[in-house]
Design an enzyme around this catalytic site. Structure first.
Site, PDB file in Angstrom:
ATOM      1  N   ASP A 123      38.710 -47.574 -51.692  1.00  0.00           N
ATOM      2  CA  ASP A 123      39.308 -46.980 -52.910  1.00  0.00           C
ATOM      3  C   ASP A 123      40.566 -46.172 -52.580  1.00  0.00           C
ATOM      4  O   ASP A 123      41.339 -45.818 -53.471  1.00  0.00           O
ATOM      5  CB  ASP A 123      38.290 -46.090 -53.648  1.00  0.00           C
ATOM      6  CG  ASP A 123      37.771 -44.918 -52.828  1.00  0.00           C
ATOM      7  OD1 ASP A 123      38.087 -44.811 -51.622  1.00  0.00           O
ATOM      8  OD2 ASP A 123      37.025 -44.095 -53.400  1.00  0.00           O
ATOM      9  N   GLU A 124      40.791 -45.913 -51.264  1.00  0.00           N
ATOM     10  CA  GLU A 124      41.940 -45.073 -50.897  1.00  0.00           C
ATOM     11  C   GLU A 124      43.270 -45.765 -51.155  1.00  0.00           C
ATOM     12  O   GLU A 124      44.314 -45.121 -51.153  1.00  0.00           O
ATOM     13  CB  GLU A 124      41.804 -44.630 -49.437  1.00  0.00           C
ATOM     14  CG  GLU A 124      40.499 -43.887 -49.221  1.00  0.00           C
ATOM     15  CD  GLU A 124      40.358 -43.247 -47.854  1.00  0.00           C
ATOM     16  OE1 GLU A 124      41.371 -42.999 -47.210  1.00  0.00           O
ATOM     17  OE2 GLU A 124      39.213 -42.993 -47.464  1.00  0.00           O
TER      18      GLU A 124
HETATM   19  P1  TYD Z   1      36.398 -38.550 -43.778  1.00  0.00           P
HETATM   20  O1  TYD Z   1      34.945 -38.709 -43.439  1.00  0.00           O
HETATM   21  O2  TYD Z   1      37.394 -38.543 -42.676  1.00  0.00           O
HETATM   22  O3  TYD Z   1      36.716 -39.707 -44.849  1.00  0.00           O
HETATM   23  P2  TYD Z   1      38.063 -39.973 -45.754  1.00  0.00           P
HETATM   24  O4  TYD Z   1      39.225 -39.341 -45.105  1.00  0.00           O
HETATM   25  O5  TYD Z   1      38.144 -41.477 -45.691  1.00  0.00           O
HETATM   26  O6  TYD Z   1      37.755 -39.472 -47.121  1.00  0.00           O
HETATM   27  O7  TYD Z   1      36.596 -37.217 -44.597  1.00  0.00           O
HETATM   28  C1  TYD Z   1      35.922 -36.995 -45.814  1.00  0.00           C
HETATM   29  C2  TYD Z   1      36.446 -35.700 -46.380  1.00  0.00           C
HETATM   30  O8  TYD Z   1      36.070 -34.606 -45.534  1.00  0.00           O
HETATM   31  C3  TYD Z   1      37.957 -35.628 -46.460  1.00  0.00           C
HETATM   32  O9  TYD Z   1      38.314 -34.884 -47.639  1.00  0.00           O
HETATM   33  C4  TYD Z   1      38.365 -34.860 -45.202  1.00  0.00           C
HETATM   34  C5  TYD Z   1      37.215 -33.896 -45.037  1.00  0.00           C
HETATM   35  N1  TYD Z   1      36.860 -33.495 -43.654  1.00  0.00           N
HETATM   36  C6  TYD Z   1      36.609 -32.147 -43.368  1.00  0.00           C
HETATM   37  O10 TYD Z   1      36.736 -31.274 -44.254  1.00  0.00           O
HETATM   38  N2  TYD Z   1      36.220 -31.801 -42.112  1.00  0.00           N
HETATM   39  C7  TYD Z   1      36.069 -32.710 -41.124  1.00  0.00           C
HETATM   40  O11 TYD Z   1      35.712 -32.340 -39.985  1.00  0.00           O
HETATM   41  C8  TYD Z   1      36.322 -34.086 -41.425  1.00  0.00           C
HETATM   42  C9  TYD Z   1      36.172 -35.132 -40.370  1.00  0.00           C
HETATM   43  C10 TYD Z   1      36.701 -34.441 -42.711  1.00  0.00           C
END
Ligand code: TYD
Ligand code: NAD
Length: 335
Positions: A123-124
């Site tokens: 969806d991104e």
């Molecule tokens: P992520 O699992 O990297 O998936 P995506 O970037 O595809 O959405 O991250 C999910 C959400 O969590 C995103 O808003 C970034 C945030 N995040 C944190 O706040 N802390 C973290 O350590 C990580 C890895 C992601």
């Protein structure tokens, strides 16, 4: 039915293979995977160490290998990708190579052999929504990717459509929201925080933590992929989501509760550059195929996922150590 599953040793692909073997006697999966850092050999092995299906180590950009494998199957489910936004901000090249060139390589081979392609996307590609916007993504939403990862997935989607229109490829695309569940690499939000909590560390939340993701259990995603393979129409796009919108601070709060800790017991760290604010899926296109999520309760799903990581420390420890080293470098770079 024989299917080629690219990226089948990663998180979603290996759960797809396991679910397929458990629910469909008539389907024989063959996996093609390059076994990058994101794959785990045990993902495709049973408890005694035996391989669950035929596994070919190789790259989706290897045209000769892909052609030979596609010639042997009835359909391809294309999961293989570089999948982590934070990595794409540090070095976009592997994303451009695997996600774009790799997808074109798979599309070419499917076209040559008249084999159906299901391309797994995200969806991104639609960019983000404001927190107070009542809208959700639909198959008509214009593409507006914001990170190198989502731009590479958007490009791949466009190439699949171009091959369909210009070269007669029979392809479906699904764009799914954020997955969670067993065997997800500990660089991603949910497993990262679970592994840290098992070791007594405080979760690390980017920025104000108000960013919203629309969480879906990996088995629900994979059941929806099967609904598209069974009943989807080539040429169409299907949006997969479980109406699981939740702010990052709330997901982290739920995880902290699973460990008997206070919901506010986390650290805020420097925000991700270009951090998308909110994703939200209108799943009507996939619901119309008769699919519905079987894990609608995110908190229950998170508790089960915590139990899986507690029971599989050998699986995640090396990958978590390497991911945390990368995150320490990231934090030094971003300040
Ligand atoms: P992520 O699992 O990297 O998936 P995506 O970037 O595809 O959405 O991250 C999910 C959400 O969590 C995103 O808003 C970034 C945030 N995040 C944190 O706040 N802390 C973290 O350590 C990580 C890895 C992601
Ligand atoms: P993952 O990173 O866990 O797994 C990717 C797999 O692809 C790994 O096994 C890796 O070894 C393999 N791979 C990478 N480069 C390759 C190459 N050049 N040739 C062959 N294999 C290669 O990713 P995931 O989370 O399982 O995501 C799978 C697919 O689903 C991706 O296309 C991703 O964009 C998409 N998707 C993921 C999510 C999510 O929340 N994780 C949501 C929507 C869509």
């Amino acid at each position: 039915m024989r299917i080629l599953v690219t990226g089948g040793a990663g998180f979603i692909g290996s759960n797809f293979v396991r679910r397929t073997l458990a629910t469909r006697d008539s389907v024989t999966p063959v996996v093609l995977d390059a076994f990058t850092y994101a794959a785990h050999p045990d993902n495709l092995r049973d408890e005694r160490g035996a391989e669950l299906c035929e596994v070919v180590r190789g790259d989706v950009r290897d045209a000769e290998l892909v052609d030979r494998l596609v010639a042997r199957v009835d359909a391809v489910v294309h999961f293989a990708a570089e999948s982590h936004n934070d990595n794409s901000l540090l070095d976009a090249d592997p994303f451009i190579g695997t996600n774009i060139t790799g997808t074109v390589t798979v599309a070419r081979a499917c076209t040559r052999h008249g084999v159906r392609l299901h391309h797994v996307s995200t969806d991104e590609v639609y960019g983000d929504l404001a927190l107070d916007d009542p809208a959700r993504f639909t198959p008509e939403t214009p593409y507006r990717p914001s990170s190198p990862y989502s731009a590479s997935k958007a490009a791949a989607d466009h190439f699949v459509r171009a091959w369909e229109r210009s070269h007669g490829l029979a392809a479906t695309i699904s764009n799914c929201s954020n997955n969670y569940g067993p065997r997800q690499h500990p660089e991603k939000l949910i497993p990262r925080q679970i592994c840290g909590l098992i070791d007594g560390r405080r979760p690390r939340v980017y920025g104000d933590g108000a960013n919203v993701r629309d969480w879906i259990h990996v088995d629900d995603h994979n059941d929806a992929v099967w609904a598209v393979l069974d009943r989807g129409e080539p040429g169409r796009t299907y949006l997969i989501g479980a109406e699981g919108e939740r702010a990052n601070v709330d997901v982290v709060g739920d995880l902290l509760e699973c460990f008997g800790r206070d919901r506010g017991d986390f650290d805020r760290v420097t925000d991700r550059p270009g951090h998308d604010r909110r994703y939200a899926i209108d799943p009507a296109s996939t619901r119309a195929l008769g699919w519905a999520p079987r894990h609608p309760d995110l908190r229950a799903g998170l508790a089960e996922t915590v139990a899986w990581y507690r029971a599989h420390e050998d699986w995640w420890r090396p990958a978590a150590a390497a991911a945390e080293a990368r995150y320490r470098r990231r934090e030094r770079t971003l300040g």
